[in-house]
Design a protein around this motif. Structure first.
Motif, short mmCIF file in Angstrom:
data_model
loop_
_atom_site.label_atom_id
_atom_site.label_comp_id
_atom_site.label_asym_id
_atom_site.label_seq_id
_atom_site.Cartn_x
_atom_site.Cartn_y
_atom_site.Cartn_z
N PHE A 36 39.45 35.43 55.40
CA PHE A 36 39.37 36.28 54.16
C PHE A 36 39.09 37.64 54.76
O PHE A 36 37.77 37.72 55.36
CB PHE A 36 38.87 35.94 53.14
CG PHE A 36 38.97 36.69 51.91
CD1 PHE A 36 39.55 36.37 50.80
CD2 PHE A 36 38.29 38.07 51.58
CE1 PHE A 36 40.08 37.25 49.78
CE2 PHE A 36 38.47 39.10 50.51
CZ PHE A 36 39.51 38.41 49.55
N SER A 52 43.71 46.67 41.79
CA SER A 52 42.47 45.90 42.25
C SER A 52 41.26 46.79 42.39
O SER A 52 41.20 48.12 42.33
CB SER A 52 42.75 45.63 43.64
OG SER A 52 43.09 46.49 44.67
N TYR A 107 39.79 45.52 54.40
CA TYR A 107 40.08 46.57 55.20
C TYR A 107 40.19 47.97 54.46
O TYR A 107 40.34 48.14 53.39
CB TYR A 107 41.26 46.43 56.09
CG TYR A 107 42.65 46.26 55.16
CD1 TYR A 107 43.47 47.52 54.76
CD2 TYR A 107 43.22 45.03 54.48
CE1 TYR A 107 44.46 47.49 53.96
CE2 TYR A 107 44.28 45.01 53.86
CZ TYR A 107 44.91 46.09 53.49
OH TYR A 107 46.03 46.13 52.70
N GLN A 126 42.85 32.56 46.78
CA GLN A 126 43.95 33.62 46.57
C GLN A 126 43.71 34.22 45.19
O GLN A 126 44.14 35.45 45.21
CB GLN A 126 45.00 32.47 45.94
CG GLN A 126 45.50 31.79 47.22
CD GLN A 126 46.69 32.31 47.88
OE1 GLN A 126 47.20 33.13 47.77
NE2 GLN A 126 47.18 31.56 49.08
N SER A 152 44.53 43.17 46.09
CA SER A 152 45.84 43.33 46.00
C SER A 152 46.50 44.10 44.83
O SER A 152 46.35 43.86 43.92
CB SER A 152 46.39 41.74 45.78
OG SER A 152 47.71 41.76 45.54
N ASP A 187 41.43 37.35 46.31
CA ASP A 187 42.18 38.30 46.98
C ASP A 187 42.96 39.00 45.99
O ASP A 187 42.84 40.51 46.17
CB ASP A 187 43.09 37.62 47.84
CG ASP A 187 43.92 38.58 48.72
OD1 ASP A 187 43.36 39.86 49.05
OD2 ASP A 187 45.23 38.30 48.98
N SER A 188 43.54 38.64 44.90
CA SER A 188 44.13 39.42 43.87
C SER A 188 43.16 40.14 42.89
O SER A 188 43.54 41.43 42.82
CB SER A 188 44.89 38.35 42.94
OG SER A 188 45.66 39.07 42.18
N GLY A 243 42.57 47.36 50.81
CA GLY A 243 42.94 46.25 50.51
C GLY A 243 42.09 45.17 51.14
O GLY A 243 41.29 45.29 51.91
N SER A 244 42.60 43.98 50.82
CA SER A 244 42.07 42.58 51.22
C SER A 244 43.10 41.59 51.55
O SER A 244 44.33 42.07 51.19
CB SER A 244 41.31 41.83 50.21
OG SER A 244 41.93 41.39 48.99
N THR A 245 42.99 40.74 52.32
CA THR A 245 43.83 39.68 52.64
C THR A 245 43.46 38.45 53.06
O THR A 245 42.47 38.38 53.50
CB THR A 245 44.68 40.14 54.09
OG1 THR A 245 45.76 39.35 54.38
CG2 THR A 245 43.89 40.55 55.09
N PHE A 246 44.23 37.33 52.65
CA PHE A 246 43.60 36.17 52.80
C PHE A 246 44.76 35.21 53.55
O PHE A 246 45.91 35.12 52.99
CB PHE A 246 43.34 35.24 51.54
CG PHE A 246 43.03 33.83 51.56
CD1 PHE A 246 41.99 33.31 52.46
CD2 PHE A 246 43.75 32.94 50.86
CE1 PHE A 246 41.84 32.14 52.80
CE2 PHE A 246 43.55 31.69 50.85
CZ PHE A 246 42.59 31.15 51.83
N SER A 247 44.45 34.60 54.55
CA SER A 247 45.30 33.87 55.34
C SER A 247 44.52 32.50 55.71
O SER A 247 43.61 32.54 56.38
CB SER A 247 45.69 34.60 56.60
OG SER A 247 46.62 33.81 57.58
#
Length: 283
Positions: A168, A139, A171, A127, A135, A130-131, A156-160
């Motif tokens: 993770f 960032s 893009y 998390q 994010s 990602d920040s 950006g990035s994204t973590f799910s």
């Protein structure tokens, strides 16, 4: 972007429950019969498997009585999400997919598999990563690839993360002629995180951003009920909301560099969607 994300998820989660993307649905939905729906309902929607969360001023007994009539314990086997963990195999090598699409931008996604939510320390560290990485406008990806180099329309990035596994992803939407430069830029930022400790200032700002967004994400009754529901289903418990700030604040610069090297040295999935014939990179 929708084509890129759907293809990315299809490649990443192929053969697993998380892989039911639009591409898979298009091929399978026509074969679903009424008895399939009834069987699924009877096996899953019973008191053993359903979590109901209500946030607001309500008559408790009224709702207990109401849902008790609907969800009767039919003695069906409860669903244990951990039973499906064996579906998720580590990637053995990088997987790269390219889709030729006539557009003004090329979308690039790169992603790595991670542990699920039960790995609390790594989940919190990712998390924070990602920040830091992707994010918001402060960032690294936004500042270095968009502001300074002008490579990105979006970046950006994204973590799910789910119960059994997570992902993770990074893009970028770039001009087709700068596809290779944009890819290099993404991996350069990843390499920096692997080798250089983040500063205390950057680390604290990332944590403050996460905690601020967390507060904003549970302003309404619906948002609170939704969060509590997901926490219960994933096994973390409704009181995890009180624990969240402590977990995030416990992450150190050492945790960040350890976690980055643990996951981002593994094989990745990359999806590229755009006019490939205009790209500098022909490989």
């Amino acid at each position: 972007d929708s084509v890129a994300f759907d293809e990315f998820k299809t490649d990443l989660w192929k053969g697993t429950a998380y892989g039911n993307t639009a591409k898979v649905l298009e091929k399978t939905v026509s074969s679903i019969q009424r008895e399939d729906i009834v069987d699924f309902y009877n096996n899953v929607f019973n008191a053993e498997n359903v979590v109901i969360s209500i946030n607001g001023s309500v008559d408790n007994q009224e709702y207990i009585n109401y849902f008790s009539r609907i969800l009767k314990n039919s003695n069906n086997k409860s669903v244990n999400l951990s039973d499906y963990k064996t579906q998720y195999k580590p990637l053995q090598k990088n997987k790269i997919s390219k889709i030729n699409k006539d557009s003004q931008a090329t979308w690039i996604l790169v992603g790595w598999l991670t542990d699920g939510v039960t790995n609390e320390k790594d989940w919190a560290a990712l998390q924070v990563i990602d920040s830091i990485l992707g994010s918001g406008m402060s960032s690294r990806l936004f500042t270095n690839l968009r502001d300074e180099q002008g490579l990105a329309y979006q970046v950006g990035s994204t973590f799910s993360s789910n119960v059994n596994k997570g992902v993770f992803a990074v893009y970028i939407a770039t001009n087709p002629s700068t596809e290779q430069v944009a890819k290099n830029g993404i991996f350069n930022e990843i390499e920096k995180l692997k080798k250089e400790f983040v500063t205390n200032k950057e680390l604290n700002e990332a944590k403050d951003k996460l905690l601020g967004n967390f507060v904003l994400s549970i302003e309404t009754n619906m948002e609170k009920a939704s969060l509590v529901n997901s926490l219960e289903i994933s096994g973390r418990g409704y009181n995890y909301t009180d624990k969240y700030p402590q977990i995030i604040n416990s992450i150190t610069a050492q945790d960040v560099i350890r976690t980055v090297n643990k996951y981002f040295n593994q094989p990745y999935v990359m999806t590229i969607v755009g006019p490939l014939n205009k790209s500098v990179d022909k490989n």
